[in-house]
Design a protein around this motif. Structure first.
Motif, PDB file in Angstrom:
ATOM      1  N   ALA A 208       0.826  -1.211   0.000  1.00 11.37           N
ATOM      2  CA  ALA A 208       0.000   0.000   0.000  1.00 11.37           C
ATOM      3  C   ALA A 208       0.860   1.261   0.000  1.00 11.37           C
ATOM      4  CB  ALA A 208      -0.913   0.016   1.226  1.00 11.37           C
ATOM      5  N   ALA A 211       1.546   4.814  -3.255  1.00  8.40           N
ATOM      6  CA  ALA A 211       0.301   5.552  -3.498  1.00  8.40           C
ATOM      7  C   ALA A 211       0.692   6.870  -4.155  1.00  8.40           C
ATOM      8  CB  ALA A 211      -0.417   5.799  -2.174  1.00  8.40           C
ATOM      9  N   MET A 220      -4.693   4.998  -4.008  1.00  2.62           N
ATOM     10  CA  MET A 220      -3.937   3.858  -3.483  1.00  2.62           C
ATOM     11  C   MET A 220      -4.512   2.554  -3.992  1.00  2.62           C
ATOM     12  SD  MET A 220      -5.053   3.444   0.533  1.00  2.62           S
ATOM     13  CE  MET A 220      -4.515   1.729   0.618  1.00  2.62           C
TER      14      MET A 220
END
Length: 260
Positions: A208, A211, A220
């Protein structure tokens, strides 16, 4: 003055080609599905446009399976653009394909001539400096050549190191605002973000970290609920986009656009 590090009026993207199935990957976790990738790419472009930005959409390049990852080909700064020199031999030709689009929007275009290598995925531009991570795709000579160009434009460049086994510096971090960086714990542990406010992605949600803050939005990858919740609690407007297919080619949100 607008904030040049996350406020953008334009972006350049390139549609994925059918040859994407032959894209580079650090480990084989499956072949990308072109239809799914096209659907996610369409959603990505729509999110960029929703902020009022103009998106220049380039056609697919069958000869270059990784060409959808346009970020590696150039660095776009307010003063000018720098054409990169990718560290993966199969990607060197992508730069010449991108050059006309860059020259159409920038008066001052420089290029990394070599012998060093540098890719845009290793470069994080913050308000105070340009952070460049050495990696398997970016070497000391490439960083030094970019540092000279950046200095001419009044930018301070700092070389840092990408963790072992991580493809690009920005695989593990992204800029959230003028002083805030989203990062994995392993990258932050290197001390490279001293002086910044660092938000850690949730354990097990390391992917993650790639982004992008694009105007009012944070784009994201979908599928990382704890990190998404944390960013929302921090006051960011999060848009989640499927990254399952790009992830098979070590790609993420930042790789898919050049923003300026």
């Amino acid at each position: 003055m607008t904030n040049p590090t996350y406020e953008f009026r334009r972006a350049i993207t390139r549609r994925p080609a059918a040859s994407i199935v032959d894209g580079l990957r650090a480990e084989d976790i499956g072949t990308p599905d072109l239809d799914k990738m096209l659907a996610a790419h369409t959603e990505y472009v729509a999110a960029l446009k929703s902020t009022g930005a103009e998106v220049i959409e380039l056609p697919p390049l069958e000869a270059y399976p990784d060409a959808v990852f346009v970020e590696d080909t150039a660095l776009c700064l307010p003063q000018g653009a720098v054409l990169m020199r990718p560290g993966a031999p199969s990607r060197l030709g992508e730069v010449a394909e991108m050059a006309p689009a860059i020259r159409a929007v920038y008066e001052d275009v420089r290029e990394i001539k070599g012998p060093g290598y540098i890719e845009g995925g290793d470069i994080l531009v913050t308000e105070r400096e340009i952070l460049v991570g050495r990696s398997a795709r970016t070497d000391a000579a490439g960083v030094a050549e970019l540092a000279e160009i950046a200095a001419e434009w009044g930018h301070k460049l700092r070389e840092v190191f990408t963790p072992e086994g991580v493809l690009h510096f920005k695989t593990d971090c992204s800029l959230m605002d003028g002083e805030t960086i989203l990062a994995t714990k392993r990258l932050d542990a290197s001390g490279c973000f001293e002086g910044y406010r660092v938000l850690h992605v949730a354990d097990g949600e390391e992917a993650a970290a790639n982004a992008i803050r694009f105007n009012n939005l944070v784009l994201m990858a979908a599928g990382f609920p704890r990190t998404a919740d944390m960013l929302s609690r921090e006051g960011f407007e999060v848009v989640e986009i499927s990254n399952t297919e790009c992830a098979k080619l070590d790609g993420g949100m930042s790789c898919l656009s050049l923003r300026f």
